[in-house]
Design an enzyme around this catalytic site. Sequence first.
Site, PDB file in Angstrom:
ATOM      1  N   GLY A  51       0.852  -1.194  -0.138  1.00 39.76           N
ATOM      2  CA  GLY A  51      -0.110   0.043   0.000  1.00 39.76           C
ATOM      3  C   GLY A  51       0.976   1.173   0.133  1.00 39.76           C
ATOM      4  O   GLY A  51       0.606   2.317  -0.851  1.00 39.76           O
ATOM      5  N   HIS A  52       1.981   1.077   0.788  1.00 40.17           N
ATOM      6  CA  HIS A  52       2.836   2.405   0.918  1.00 40.17           C
ATOM      7  C   HIS A  52       3.581   2.297  -0.410  1.00 40.17           C
ATOM      8  O   HIS A  52       3.881   3.613  -0.846  1.00 40.17           O
ATOM      9  CB  HIS A  52       3.907   2.177   2.099  1.00 40.17           C
ATOM     10  CG  HIS A  52       3.188   2.259   3.386  1.00 40.17           C
ATOM     11  ND1 HIS A  52       3.281   0.995   4.030  1.00 40.17           N
ATOM     12  CD2 HIS A  52       2.552   3.477   4.157  1.00 40.17           C
ATOM     13  CE1 HIS A  52       2.551   1.340   5.341  1.00 40.17           C
ATOM     14  NE2 HIS A  52       2.309   2.628   5.384  1.00 40.17           N
ATOM     15  N   GLN A  86      -0.421  11.597  17.038  1.00 35.93           N
ATOM     16  CA  GLN A  86      -1.748  11.109  16.438  1.00 35.93           C
ATOM     17  C   GLN A  86      -2.126   9.773  16.999  1.00 35.93           C
ATOM     18  O   GLN A  86      -3.080   9.263  16.610  1.00 35.93           O
ATOM     19  CB  GLN A  86      -1.488  10.972  14.861  1.00 35.93           C
ATOM     20  CG  GLN A  86      -0.661   9.954  14.424  1.00 35.93           C
ATOM     21  CD  GLN A  86      -0.391   9.915  12.984  1.00 35.93           C
ATOM     22  OE1 GLN A  86       0.130  10.784  12.471  1.00 35.93           O
ATOM     23  NE2 GLN A  86      -1.160   8.742  12.266  1.00 35.93           N
TER      24      GLN A  86
HETATM   25  P1  AMP Z   1       0.404   4.999   7.409  1.00 37.20           P
HETATM   26  O1  AMP Z   1       1.888   4.361   7.399  1.00 37.20           O
HETATM   27  O2  AMP Z   1      -0.440   3.757   7.889  1.00 37.20           O
HETATM   28  O3  AMP Z   1       0.400   6.293   8.383  1.00 37.20           O
HETATM   29  O4  AMP Z   1       0.110   5.144   6.108  1.00 37.20           O
HETATM   30  C1  AMP Z   1       0.860   6.234   5.273  1.00 37.20           C
HETATM   31  C2  AMP Z   1       0.131   6.378   4.014  1.00 37.20           C
HETATM   32  O5  AMP Z   1       0.179   5.090   3.407  1.00 37.20           O
HETATM   33  C3  AMP Z   1      -1.194   6.996   4.311  1.00 37.20           C
HETATM   34  O6  AMP Z   1      -1.321   7.667   3.180  1.00 37.20           O
HETATM   35  C4  AMP Z   1      -2.053   5.761   3.999  1.00 37.20           C
HETATM   36  O7  AMP Z   1      -3.310   5.928   3.486  1.00 37.20           O
HETATM   37  C5  AMP Z   1      -1.249   4.919   2.810  1.00 37.20           C
HETATM   38  N1  AMP Z   1      -1.712   3.630   2.781  1.00 37.20           N
HETATM   39  C6  AMP Z   1      -1.671   2.655   4.047  1.00 37.20           C
HETATM   40  N2  AMP Z   1      -2.119   1.728   3.789  1.00 37.20           N
HETATM   41  C7  AMP Z   1      -2.711   1.578   2.602  1.00 37.20           C
HETATM   42  C8  AMP Z   1      -3.289   0.803   1.419  1.00 37.20           C
HETATM   43  N3  AMP Z   1      -3.427  -0.559   1.707  1.00 37.20           N
HETATM   44  N4  AMP Z   1      -3.400   1.184   0.339  1.00 37.20           N
HETATM   45  C9  AMP Z   1      -3.223   2.638  -0.256  1.00 37.20           C
HETATM   46  N5  AMP Z   1      -2.668   3.329   0.820  1.00 37.20           N
HETATM   47  C10 AMP Z   1      -2.285   2.946   1.995  1.00 37.20           C
END
Ligand code: AMP
Length: 299
Positions: free
Chosen positions: A36-37, A61
């Site tokens: 996803g990242h 957060q």
């Molecule tokens: P996080 O590390 O969880 O704070 O996420 C960092 C970024 O990655 C944020 O913009 C999330 O929305 C994005 N993100 C996390 N998981 C996914 C996913 N499965 N698909 C797309 N973007 C994601």
Amino acid sequence: MEIARTVADLRMHVAGWRKGGGEIGLAPTMGALHRGHMALVTAARAECDRVVASIFVNPKQFAPTEDLGSYPRREAADLEMLRSAGTDLVFIPAVGEMYPTGFATLIRVSGLTDGLCGAHRVGHFDGVATVVAKLLIQAQPDAAYFGEKDYQQLIVVRRLARDLDLPVRIVGVETVRDEDGLALSSRNIYLSAKERRIAPSLARILQSIAGALARQPAAVARELARGTALLERAGLKVEYLEVRDAETLAPVSAEITAPSRVFAAAQLGRTRLIDNMPISIPRSAGGERSEPTHGVGSG
Ligand code: AMP
């Protein structure tokens, strides 16, 4: 791939690139990276000349009751993934670099943060808005990439960038899922084997609701009641299940008349899962607006 651990070092690299012209893209993360990242990095790589990723587990957060202490941290593996995706620079500040002694500023985006996750995670979006504003000011990217997985966050960040006149394009990237539909999340590692088998029911049920509402836009109340019952039966403890306008996040409780999405958060054992999906509606019901889609940024 460069690694910067201080704001000064980040700024030095970015200033050098700016002199050469070309666009800079930023993908902010909290690490424990997954596909996803990497979709954010790939989108930035496709659109920009230089790609900066940040890794910062932002204490502001997390509520005191949340998982800040146990949040997964895997710097070496993260750096390897970012290197192979063609990242130019990774910004990995320590907490003291982002919030030195005496730090006193909080950024709050009102209204948009009242409902959904904002209603259940006290202070969460103030922490997100504060850190994202800092990252955008520090890195001064032309575009910044956020996942639709955290759709409320994407809308909040877009508002923040507009309100603070930050000259950056905020780009939404479609949610990346496992084969069984489960949205990828760093927190999925908390799931036991049994919970991991149950978890995809969240995406399946949201998909079913979105499909039903595409056919019957006036059946919002019925579909939300059906969905809640299905989620609970699957073993998920529902925190919220709602339909909201895709742009304003205004609640939709009766009939869908503009592009909307269905949003849910649910507890599965000790893991909090969130997900959301677009509801395709007939063109005639959508008015002038259209759903923001993958890779299309606005303001
Ligand atoms: P996080 O590390 O969880 O704070 O996420 C960092 C970024 O990655 C944020 O913009 C999330 O929305 C994005 N993100 C996390 N998981 C996914 C996913 N499965 N698909 C797309 N973007 C994601």
